[in-house]
Design an enzyme around this catalytic site. Structure first.
Site, PDB file in Angstrom:
ATOM      1  CG  ASP A  11      -2.824  -1.085  -5.195  1.00 19.88           C
ATOM      2  OD1 ASP A  11      -2.713  -0.773  -6.399  1.00 19.88           O
ATOM      3  OD2 ASP A  11      -2.804  -2.253  -4.774  1.00 19.88           O
ATOM      4  CG  ASP A 106      -1.605  -0.474 -10.528  1.00 21.80           C
ATOM      5  OD1 ASP A 106      -0.401  -0.626 -10.239  1.00 21.80           O
ATOM      6  OD2 ASP A 106      -2.382  -1.425 -10.697  1.00 21.80           O
ATOM      7  CD  GLU A 107       2.194  -1.387  -5.752  1.00 24.26           C
ATOM      8  OE1 GLU A 107       2.848  -1.674  -4.760  1.00 24.26           O
ATOM      9  OE2 GLU A 107       2.149  -2.091  -6.781  1.00 24.26           O
TER      10      GLU A 107
END
Lengths: 410, 374
Positions: A11, A106-107
């Protein structure tokens, strides 16, 4: 027994803010949020850790955030740069892990089971590269399943001080999963929102350990299939694999005209341009599709969509255009104003070509070679190096122009 | 209207005429069957305005009259009645038909016969044909007609009368079936039209072995009428010109193979199990023997990327060039299903050229299948 899996969850900490800080180093370390201005009725898309220490959370209305922290700096996201950085992070993951599944911008999940190194060491290697090569903080969770990796990451981040990006790593050792989950609140399980949590509370269940000890059939009866899954998850059973990027299910392009139009020439030229772009996209992906979708939005915003399926899977610009034009001629009512026009290609197949009784095989082969040459020219000299004469003095006024992929189409 | 008929006859003819009825027609009366007395017969008609079917059964007519009854209810009831006499009596004021059969008394409400569209079955037959020949001609062509509406004309069967030859042809764009039959009389003026495949299927159903079927295709009406004993079917022709197909049938071949129909069919069916995943594409491999007359190697291969593959050898003799050609195996199965002869001839000029099948020693049926290629 199956090999113990090693799954990582990565993350990027306050990703949009981190990128904004890179673009404007003067705001680094300050209370920053990314989003639209309160006058634009914006909400917080991402909050920097200093901003979070004021109690600001993503999703919060911008006005409220400003009240919590009057000196808050509001920046607009630069989506293009964010996408670039995100892709760079995914590339680092792909360099190290055999299977990578981006979960959002973002992960990502990574399956590193087949790597020899201990999971902790692999996580450190990834974090170090993201930190040094891209100057982005990131946190990782590691465990024997996706579920545990993600939960561990969340728990790990929460344990860090709030004033700066956590940039942390949390690993759940194999065999300790149930124990690890037992004391956590049920809300930590994915799929358990505040409403489900309240419903579980009524049943006397507040921790994951209690959920694991409850009856599976009772949970199924109360919540249906999600209830059953909840029980499995609470018992740390999550065999779901890390899947590489989902394969392209459909390709599509659509355009909104600046001014609604009912000019057949303009509509058809647009249709051909869209066909060419869809064709180019599918050929790059090495795909051929059988279902062509035409989307028309009329002046009153009502949207109309029709499909046709061809016998053979097609990928050439002219084939896609011919099919799109068939639909257009059939469904566009002459004179009707069009606001948006779009084309999609789906039902990808890699099957043999069925020749037609009245098909000109030589013309077919020539068209194939022409397309191959055009693709090569476009690849080498750019998309504008060779164009149709009819497109040359055609400068359509498009208001919005969208690439559609995957499930976004129709 | 007071009329008596036998349940058996009524059930059978209802089964024939109601095939013309489409589901949820635009006019309510088109869901009905028209019943009319005609001398000592009961005449039943149904139509979807494209196809009309009329059948006659023997009846004891006490009082003439006519009515239309909802086909679904009427057929369903008649189908369940006992094999006895059905006495029907119409109450014209309420359009209600009272039916008595054995222990059952039924009242079915209908619609006035005047609301039923007029059915015009056309004049005298242009020629007559043995029922079994007509049936075979239809069965050997109709399956090749298109089911997709991309080119509406291809959803029909082309019927042509020229000199002494009756020709039927159908093509879905990927295969072509042409069947001819010689007539007793000659026709000076060429007549041709394209008849919906659906109609042809109905005609094949009514064709019996020991009957003559009259055919009438007057150009000016753009309709065709088939007259069998006690049944008449009239259908509108499709608008448009059937594409030229004569040029598609090759005249000479690089490879000629003689195979056994049922043996080849069995091998093809096994290949289809695996070919399904690959748009039914199966490969036929022909390796002629070194000496003429010796058995050749002919293989049909079906492959699935996920499930595996199968390869079957067909008994054959072959002449000419070796050949590896891929087809939609369903097309091969379809045509082999309508060839009654023990042996078939398969010919081609190469993997991107059409494959041509015909029954051995018969020139009146030819089937062309376009190949598949990567």
């Amino acid at each position: 027994m199956a090999k113990t899996r090693k799954i990582l969850h990565l993350d990027l900490d306050a990703f949009f803010c981190s990128v904004a800080e890179q673009l404007d180093p003067t705001i680094k370390g300050k209370a920053v949020v990314v989003g639209a201005k309160p006058s634009e009725r914006g909400a917080v898309a991402s909050a920097s850790y200093p901003a979070r220490s004021y109690g600001i959370r993503s999703g919060m209305p911008m006005g409220q955030a400003l009240r919590l922290c009057p000196e808050l700096i509001i920046t607009r996201p630069d989506v293009r740069v964010c996408v670039e950085r995100s892709q760079a992070v995914m590339q680092i993951l792909l360099d190290i892990a055999p299977y990578v599944e981006p979960a959002s911008i973002d992960e990502a999940f990574a399956d590193v089971t087949i790597l020899r190194d201990p999971i902790e060491q692999i996580a450190h290697g990834i974090q170090q590269r993201v930190n040094t090569e891209l100057d982005l903080p990131c946190s990782l969770g590691g465990a024997t399943s996706r579920l545990l990796a993600k939960i561990a990451n969340g728990v790990g981040k929460a344990q860090q001080p709030k004033d700066k990006p956590p940039n942390t790593i949390a690993i759940v050792p194999p065999g300790t999963e149930k124990q690890y989950l037992a004391d956590l609140p049920v809300g930590k399980l994915c799929g358990v929102g505040s409403r489900t949590a309240r419903a579980l509370e009524e049943l006397g269940i507040s921790t994951i350990g209690q959920l694991a000890a409850s009856s599976k059939s009772l949970l199924s009866a109360r919540f249906g299939k999600p209830g059953r899954d909840m029980w499995y998850h609470a018992n740390a059973i999550d065999p779901s694999p890390v899947l590489p990027l989902p394969t392209l299910k459909s390709a599509g392009r659509q355009m909104t005209f600046l001014r609604d139009t009912n000019d057949p020439a303009e509509l058809k030229l647009t249709l051909r341009r869209l066909s060419g772009e869809v064709g180019r996209q599918v050929r790059k992906a090495g795909l051929r599709g059988r279902t062509i979708t035409l989307t028309l939005r009329w002046a009153d915003y009502s949207t109309f969509s029709r499909q046709m399926t061809t016998r053979n899977a097609i990928d050439r610009d002219d084939q896609i255009y011919t099919a799109a034009l068939t639909l257009f001629d059939k469904y566009w009512i002459q004179g009707e104003l069009v606001r948006l026009i779009g084309i999609g290609l789906s039902q990808f197949e890699q099957t043999a070509w069925q020749w037609g009784v009245w098909e000109d095989q030589n013309a077919w082969k020539k068209a194939g070679s022409l397309q191959a040459v055009l693709d090569k020219l476009w690849d080498t000299y750019g998309e504008n190096c060779i164009r149709r004469a009819s497109d040359l003095d055609y400068q359509p006024a498009y208001y919005m122009y969208e690439h559609l992929r995957g499930d976004e189409y129709g | 209207m007071i009329v008596s008929v036998l349940q058996e006859n009524l059930a059978k003819s209802l089964g024939i005429v109601t095939r013309a009825i489409e589901s949820s027609p635009p006019l309510p009366v088109l869901s009905n069957v028209l019943l009319e007395t005609e001398d000592s017969r009961l005449k039943l008609s149904a139509t979807n305005l494209e196809v009309s079917i009329t059948a006659w059964i023997g009846a004891k007519v006490e009082q003439a009259g006519s009515i239309t009854l909802p086909a679904r209810t009427f057929s369903e009831l008649v189908g369940t009645l006992s094999r006895e006499r059905i006495d029907m009596k119409l109450d014209a004021s309420t359009h209600t038909m009272e039916m008595r059969c054995g222990v059952q008394t039924t009242n079915i409400r209908g619609i006035d016969a005047d609301e039923f569209p007029p059915i015009n079955h056309g004049p005298e037959a242009d020629f007559h044909l043995a029922g079994d020949t007509l049936k075979e001609m239809i069965n050997q062509t109709v399956f090749a007609a298109a089911t997709e509406m991309n080119r509406p004309i291809l959803t029909g069967v082309y019927v042509k009368l020229e000199d002494t030859t009756l020709t039927m042809a159908a093509a879905d764009g990927y295969r072509l079936a042409v069947r001819t039959s010689e007539m007793a009389n000659s026709f000076d003026e060429k007549q041709d039209m394209v008849i919906p495949a659906r109609t042809m299927n109905e005609v094949a159903r009514i064709c019996g072995d020991d009957m003559e079927v009259g055919v009438c295709l007057p150009k000016e009406r753009n309709a065709i009428t088939f007259t069998a004993p006690n049944v008449v079917i009239t259908s509108q022709a499709l608008d448009g010109r059937f594409p030229d197909f004569a040029a598609i049938i090759p005249r000479s071949f690089a490879t000629t193979t003689m195979l056994y129909t049922s043996d080849l069919l069995a091998v093809c069916r096994r290949a289809e199990i695996f070919a399904r995943d690959n748009a039914n594409s199966s490969t036929m491999v022909v390796r002629p023997a070194d000496n003429p007359g010796e058995p050749a190697d002919v293989m049909i291969v079906g492959k699935s990327a996920e499930r595996g593959d199968t390869e079957g050898a067909a008994q054959a003799t072959a002449e000419g060039e070796p050949l590896d050609i891929s087809f939609n195996i369903k097309y091969l199965i379809d045509v082999l299903n309508v060839i009654k002869e023990e042996r078939v001839i398969f010919q081609s000029n190469g993997p991107e050229n059409p494959g041509v099948l015909k029954p051995e020693e018969r020139e009146d049926f030819v089937h062309v299948i376009m190949p598949m290629s990567k």
